[in-house]
Design an enzyme around this catalytic site. Structure first.
Site: not given
Length: 319
Positions: A16, A88, A124, A148, A170
């Protein structure tokens, strides 16, 4: 055997980070990026040339320069992973299905012009109702998506029904919210709401045969990661990868399809109204989704300012 190696026997480990050198160091199967990670990378002198190349190739178009920069970082990261990179969509499009789809098409076009197959890209999108609908359409076109900013069971259930490739619940941000709400310094991992949320989602998906994969994300400590050994994927920041690599010992599998099959979780079907109501019932999820969209947008705007300043300083080459 290190705990990182042991963990890799149960879950696919993903890096990440937008730091290309860190990806090269850890050589994960996949890598994930977001506007905040790419802002950090873009401000790093090691990667200034990538930002400058994006500006130069875009001939003064700041929006195109942003998109090119995201793709350029993604292309460089893919040189060091065997699998996929996540790129994203602009957070400002979180409530606009059609514009999210167009932005995704733009990313895929840029990647394909760079010689990167769409099979190696995950688009994303925020797990809003509109983002999920965009992902549903993109998946039908063979464009795979990573949903996400996922904090609620409603989001997870809707993503599964939409047939998205992957979701990123998350863990750490859920933990943060509950820690603050309870006014405590820590929550034991066996009671950690973030860990419990991913466990529930994983069990639901496996129990009812959904193809969507679960990738635990946003970890605060190694205990959260180890408690989710067996989750399909785990995306882990470099500092936590380093800690796990220096810790020895076996890592027992905590999540499995066999355990999931025994879980007592009723199946749900959500139309838009039911989705919005169920998500709204979760105060943490509504807070963290809104905050996450604002934060990603704020970092994207900082990145935009950086690109604008570079564009102003660079002569535009005529076409």
């Amino acid at each position: 055997m290190s705990q990182l190696e042991a963990l890799s026997q149960h879950s696919l480990v993903v890096a990440d980070t937008g730091d290309i050198e860190q990806v090269a160091r850890w050589k994960p199967q996949d890598a994930t990026t977001n506007p905040s990670l790419l802002l950090t990378a873009a401000e790093d002198p090691r990667y200034t040339h990538l930002v400058q190349n994006s500006v130069r190739e875009s001939k003064g178009d700041v929006v195109l320069a942003m998109d090119r920069m995201f793709v350029l970082f993604g292309t460089e990261i893919l040189k060091h992973v065997k699998g996929r990179v996540s790129t994203e969509v602009d957070a400002r499009l979180s409530f606009d299905t059609e514009k999210s789809i167009r932005k995704a098409h733009g990313f895929i076009s840029l990647y394909e012009r760079a010689g990167v197959s769409r099979e190696r890209i995950l688009i994303k999108l925020a797990s809003t109702w509109e983002g999920i609908r965009a992902a549903q359409q993109l998946e039908k076109e063979g464009i795979h998506c990573n949903l996400t900013l996922l904090f609620s069971f409603a989001q997870a259930a809707a993503c599964a029904d939409a047939g998205v490739t992957l979701i990123s619940p998350f863990v750490g941000r859920i933990y943060d919210w509950h820690k603050q709400a309870r006014k405590v310094d820590d929550i034991p991992v066996e009671e950690d709401p973030g860990v419990l949320s991913v466990n529930r989602i994983y069990s639901y998906y496996k129990k009812y045969g959904y193809k969507t994969q679960v990738m635990g994300a946003s970890f605060r400590k190694t205990g959260q990661i180890l408690a989710l050994a067996g989750c399909d994927l785990l995306t882990i920041a470099p500092d936590l990868l380093d800690k796990l690599s220096k810790m020895n010992g076996e890592v027992p599998r905590m999540l499995s399809p066999e355990k999931a099959a025994r879980a007592n979780i009723p199946r749900v079907k959500l139309d838009e109204a039911a989705f919005r109501w169920l998500h709204n019932e979760d105060a943490m999820a509504t807070d963290k989704l809104a905050e996450g969209i604002r934060k990603f947008d704020a970092d994207a705007r900082k990145l935009e300012k950086l690109i604008t300043s570079l564009a102003a300083a660079s002569p535009v080459t005529a076409k």
